[in-house]
Write a protein that holds these residues in place. Structure first.
Motif, PDB file in Angstrom:
ATOM      1  N   GLU A   1       6.881 -17.214 -41.505  1.00 49.23           N
ATOM      2  CA  GLU A   1       7.638 -16.774 -42.685  1.00 49.23           C
ATOM      3  C   GLU A   1       7.539 -15.255 -42.784  1.00 49.23           C
ATOM      4  O   GLU A   1       6.451 -14.684 -42.668  1.00 49.23           O
TER       5      GLU A   1
ATOM      6  N   ARG B   1       9.819 -17.279 -56.164  1.00 51.57           N
ATOM      7  CA  ARG B   1      11.284 -17.197 -56.098  1.00 51.57           C
ATOM      8  C   ARG B   1      11.923 -18.360 -56.864  1.00 51.57           C
ATOM      9  O   ARG B   1      11.786 -19.516 -56.477  1.00 51.57           O
TER      10      ARG B   1
ATOM     11  N   ASP C   1      20.101 -23.722 -45.875  1.00 48.21           N
ATOM     12  CA  ASP C   1      20.997 -22.580 -46.083  1.00 48.21           C
ATOM     13  C   ASP C   1      21.296 -21.810 -44.795  1.00 48.21           C
ATOM     14  O   ASP C   1      22.261 -21.053 -44.744  1.00 48.21           O
TER      15      ASP C   1
ATOM     16  N   GLY D   1      22.471 -27.279 -53.281  1.00 44.58           N
ATOM     17  CA  GLY D   1      22.007 -26.427 -52.173  1.00 44.58           C
ATOM     18  C   GLY D   1      20.631 -26.820 -51.665  1.00 44.58           C
ATOM     19  O   GLY D   1      20.436 -27.112 -50.482  1.00 44.58           O
ATOM     20  N   MET D   2      19.655 -26.816 -52.555  1.00 45.47           N
ATOM     21  CA  MET D   2      18.287 -27.152 -52.153  1.00 45.47           C
ATOM     22  C   MET D   2      18.213 -28.604 -51.670  1.00 45.47           C
ATOM     23  O   MET D   2      17.510 -28.920 -50.712  1.00 45.47           O
TER      24      MET D   2
ATOM     25  N   GLN E   1      12.440 -25.016 -58.314  1.00 48.27           N
ATOM     26  CA  GLN E   1      12.243 -24.787 -56.872  1.00 48.27           C
ATOM     27  C   GLN E   1      10.892 -24.138 -56.564  1.00 48.27           C
ATOM     28  O   GLN E   1      10.251 -24.480 -55.584  1.00 48.27           O
TER      29      GLN E   1
ATOM     30  N   ALA F   1      13.486 -25.977 -47.112  1.00 51.34           N
ATOM     31  CA  ALA F   1      13.806 -26.682 -45.860  1.00 51.34           C
ATOM     32  C   ALA F   1      12.619 -26.652 -44.907  1.00 51.34           C
ATOM     33  O   ALA F   1      12.170 -27.699 -44.416  1.00 51.34           O
TER      34      ALA F   1
HETATM   35  P1  RFL Z   1      15.706 -20.383 -48.432  1.00 47.62           P
HETATM   36  O1  RFL Z   1      15.205 -20.887 -49.740  1.00 47.62           O
HETATM   37  O2  RFL Z   1      16.596 -19.188 -48.444  1.00 47.62           O
HETATM   38  O3  RFL Z   1      14.422 -20.094 -47.544  1.00 47.62           O
HETATM   39  C1  RFL Z   1      14.522 -19.398 -46.316  1.00 47.62           C
HETATM   40  C2  RFL Z   1      13.151 -18.822 -45.986  1.00 47.62           C
HETATM   41  O4  RFL Z   1      13.227 -18.145 -44.735  1.00 47.62           O
HETATM   42  C3  RFL Z   1      12.601 -16.864 -44.844  1.00 47.62           C
HETATM   43  N1  RFL Z   1      13.192 -15.970 -43.848  1.00 47.62           N
HETATM   44  C4  RFL Z   1      12.595 -15.681 -42.683  1.00 47.62           C
HETATM   45  N2  RFL Z   1      11.416 -16.074 -42.158  1.00 47.62           N
HETATM   46  C5  RFL Z   1      11.101 -15.597 -40.931  1.00 47.62           C
HETATM   47  N3  RFL Z   1      11.898 -14.731 -40.235  1.00 47.62           N
HETATM   48  C6  RFL Z   1      13.083 -14.310 -40.736  1.00 47.62           C
HETATM   49  N4  RFL Z   1      13.840 -13.470 -40.052  1.00 47.62           N
HETATM   50  C7  RFL Z   1      13.470 -14.793 -42.000  1.00 47.62           C
HETATM   51  N5  RFL Z   1      14.560 -14.604 -42.785  1.00 47.62           N
HETATM   52  C8  RFL Z   1      14.374 -15.318 -43.893  1.00 47.62           C
HETATM   53  C9  RFL Z   1      12.859 -16.458 -46.283  1.00 47.62           C
HETATM   54  O5  RFL Z   1      11.952 -15.467 -46.736  1.00 47.62           O
HETATM   55  C10 RFL Z   1      12.707 -17.792 -47.013  1.00 47.62           C
HETATM   56  O6  RFL Z   1      11.368 -18.024 -47.389  1.00 47.62           O
HETATM   57  O7  RFL Z   1      16.487 -21.518 -47.617  1.00 47.62           O
HETATM   58  P2  RFL Z   1      16.274 -23.111 -47.560  1.00 47.62           P
HETATM   59  O8  RFL Z   1      14.855 -23.447 -47.290  1.00 47.62           O
HETATM   60  O9  RFL Z   1      17.342 -23.617 -46.674  1.00 47.62           O
HETATM   61  O10 RFL Z   1      16.550 -23.620 -49.074  1.00 47.62           O
HETATM   62  C11 RFL Z   1      17.816 -23.484 -49.639  1.00 47.62           C
HETATM   63  C12 RFL Z   1      17.696 -23.319 -51.151  1.00 47.62           C
HETATM   64  O11 RFL Z   1      16.794 -22.278 -51.452  1.00 47.62           O
HETATM   65  C13 RFL Z   1      19.069 -23.033 -51.783  1.00 47.62           C
HETATM   66  O12 RFL Z   1      20.053 -23.885 -51.252  1.00 47.62           O
HETATM   67  C14 RFL Z   1      19.038 -23.222 -53.299  1.00 47.62           C
HETATM   68  O13 RFL Z   1      18.171 -22.292 -53.926  1.00 47.62           O
HETATM   69  C15 RFL Z   1      20.450 -23.072 -53.871  1.00 47.62           C
HETATM   70  N6  RFL Z   1      20.454 -23.135 -55.331  1.00 47.62           N
HETATM   71  C16 RFL Z   1      20.389 -24.353 -55.952  1.00 47.62           C
HETATM   72  N7  RFL Z   1      20.257 -25.490 -55.231  1.00 47.62           N
HETATM   73  C17 RFL Z   1      20.140 -26.695 -55.856  1.00 47.62           C
HETATM   74  O14 RFL Z   1      19.974 -27.725 -55.176  1.00 47.62           O
HETATM   75  N8  RFL Z   1      20.186 -26.784 -57.224  1.00 47.62           N
HETATM   76  C18 RFL Z   1      20.325 -25.697 -58.009  1.00 47.62           C
HETATM   77  O15 RFL Z   1      20.336 -25.819 -59.235  1.00 47.62           O
HETATM   78  C19 RFL Z   1      20.420 -24.405 -57.375  1.00 47.62           C
HETATM   79  N9  RFL Z   1      20.508 -23.281 -58.128  1.00 47.62           N
HETATM   80  C20 RFL Z   1      20.523 -21.951 -56.089  1.00 47.62           C
HETATM   81  C21 RFL Z   1      20.538 -22.067 -57.506  1.00 47.62           C
HETATM   82  C22 RFL Z   1      20.574 -20.682 -55.503  1.00 47.62           C
HETATM   83  C23 RFL Z   1      20.654 -19.547 -56.292  1.00 47.62           C
HETATM   84  N10 RFL Z   1      20.760 -18.283 -55.648  1.00 47.62           N
HETATM   85  C24 RFL Z   1      20.342 -18.129 -54.291  1.00 47.62           C
HETATM   86  C25 RFL Z   1      21.717 -17.364 -56.010  1.00 47.62           C
HETATM   87  C26 RFL Z   1      20.562 -20.930 -58.297  1.00 47.62           C
HETATM   88  C27 RFL Z   1      20.622 -19.667 -57.705  1.00 47.62           C
HETATM   89  C28 RFL Z   1      20.638 -18.487 -58.611  1.00 47.62           C
END
Ligand code: RFL
Length: 395
Positions: free
Chosen positions: A38, A48, A289, A301-302, A108, A19
């Motif tokens: 970050e 990741r 997220d 999600g992504m 990702q 995002a």
């Molecule tokens: P992210 O990827 O969690 O990134 C958030 C970033 O913020 C940082 N952060 C901070 N930075 C500064 N200060 C703080 N206090 C902070 N706290 C956190 C973190 O270090 C990180 O770098 O959120 P974003 O960008 O909204 O992206 C969301 C996606 O990552 C997520 O929705 C997907 O990974 C979900 N997901 C999938 N989505 C899909 O579209 N297709 C899939 O096939 C899919 N498979 C998955 C997935 C998520 C999984 N997880 C989390 C269990 C498979 C798995 C296993």
């Protein structure tokens, strides 16, 4: 204690996940100033592994913003979805059904690496290893982000707008007073055991349905696969050794010859949903997220995170360049409409693909209903077409 270095910017972005990095690149492309802070190191963020499919809508977005060359290179496309039902393959031509629209296989971590490179090549300001990130006065006209850098030096960035892109566990959502938010949370009552393994990818992304329980097999690069196996909620990871993993996959997929491979990562994923409403507070906008969690069913999600980022980039551009604040006022509703539509899709698929497996999961009546729902995708071009549009992110 040394005095904090004071800076100003148009948008302070908290978090460099899909995002935050997408938003940063789009703002830069629009000629707007931003700073990304970050918490983690660059190496951590770049390795990741999570999502694997970039939907058609997201690929189109990168094309429209002129970023496709740097972001989408080598991303494989696949226009067919396999449903393996009781061991028998059924192929749904989702690209044809959606009028030529379909997702690309782009893990990702590759997307994140490319977005970081593109942003930095264009001179973007991206800071890793920021500790104790705090949002001050997010509801005011001049919000501020503070943090300490890797050497412990304090910093403060005053911004016109804050973008909370820091994921589900970040600080941004927690900076909004509880009374200002309505939370919608739902536990789907199912566990998904997920495995990343050195196993050749399947010919097409595959969902497997049988009396042995749900399983899925997705490509993650040229030599790797991600598998999902339905399990009890909160299941003990230690109950799954490599032998059980591959025995269960062979049984559920109906392929006794599925090769075993090194297991790189295993985890139990909570099948839960979460939405915060509204997705904004004053000049703080929650993205991805940080505002909503969706189950992995449907791979959204992504992709929802990227869709939010584009809505926000366009809205900031309207406010700053054209003096029109209305798109920013509409930001939350625009994103929530899409989020709820895809929450529905993910839940609909979850019911279809779990209830149609073991009749003990939800009883024989719902088992029959789920099988009828699955059949309809193949017998009705309208049903197959809507499913394919939703998979492409274009419904
Ligand atoms: P992210 O990827 O969690 O990134 C958030 C970033 O913020 C940082 N952060 C901070 N930075 C500064 N200060 C703080 N206090 C902070 N706290 C956190 C973190 O270090 C990180 O770098 O959120 P974003 O960008 O909204 O992206 C969301 C996606 O990552 C997520 O929705 C997907 O990974 C979900 N997901 C999938 N989505 C899909 O579209 N297709 C899939 O096939 C899919 N498979 C998955 C997935 C998520 C999984 N997880 C989390 C269990 C498979 C798995 C296993």
């Amino acid at each position: 204690m040394s005095e904090a270095a004071h800076e100003t910017t148009t948008v302070a972005i908290i978090g460099a996940g899909p995002a935050g990095l997408t938003l940063a690149n789009l703002l830069r492309t629009a000629g707007l100033d931003c700073v990304v802070v970050e918490r983690q190191s660059r190496a951590y963020v770049e390795q990741r592994q999570r999502a694997g499919v970039l939907e058609h809508r997201a690929a189109r977005m990168f094309e429209e913003w002129g970023l496709a060359d740097r972001v989408l290179q080598d991303s494989r496309t696949d226009g067919v979805q396999e449903f393996r039902v009781d061991g028998r393959p059924r192929f749904l031509p989702i690209a044809d059904l959606a009028g030529g629209k379909f997702g690309r296989i782009l893990p990702q971590q590759f997307l994140v690496q490319r977005l970081i490179t593109a942003f930095q090549e264009d001179g973007g300001d991206l800071r890793f290893g920021c500790e104790d990130v705090t949002l001050e006065r997010p509801g005011s006209e001049r919000p501020v982000v503070t943090y300490r850098d890797e050497d412990g030096r304090p910093h403060e960035i005053e911004a016109d707008y804050l973008a909370g892109c820091d994921g589900f566990h970040g600080v941004s959502r927690r900076s909004v007073p509880e009374a200002e938010q309505t939370i919608y949370a739902y536990d789907h009552g199912i566990g998904w055991f997920t495995v990343l393994a050195d196993v050749p990818p399947p010919r097409h992304p595959m969902f497997a349905v049988s009396a042995h329980g749900f399983a899925a097999h997705f490509p993650r690069g040229p030599r790797s696969s991600r598998f999902y196996l339905q399990c009890a909620p909160g299941e003990d990871l230690d109950a799954w050794d490599d032998r059980r993993i591959f025995d269960q996959l062979r049984l559920r997929i109906g392929d006794p010859d599925l090769p075993a491979g090194a297991v790189l990562e295993k985890a139990v994923v909570d099948m839960r949903s979460f939405v915060v409403d509204p997705m904004s507070y004053g000049r703080l906008f929650l993205v991805g997220d940080a505002a909503h969690i969706i189950t992995p069913m449907g791979g959204k999600g992504m992709n929802l995170a990227l869709a939010d980022a584009e809505v926000l980039a366009k809205a900031v551009r309207s406010a700053v360049r054209d003096g029109d604040p209305q798109p920013l006022r509409d930001y939350s509703k625009t994103c929530l409409d899409r989020t709820w539509s895809y929450q529905e899709f993910s839940r609909w698929m979850t019911e279809m693909l779990h209830d149609s497996g073991d009749p003990a999961t939800s009883g024989p009546f719902r088992h029959k209903i789920a099988r009828a729902r699955l059949d309809r995708l193949f017998t009705s071009p309208n049903a197959g077409g809507l499913f394919s549009d939703l998979m492409a992110g274009e419904a």
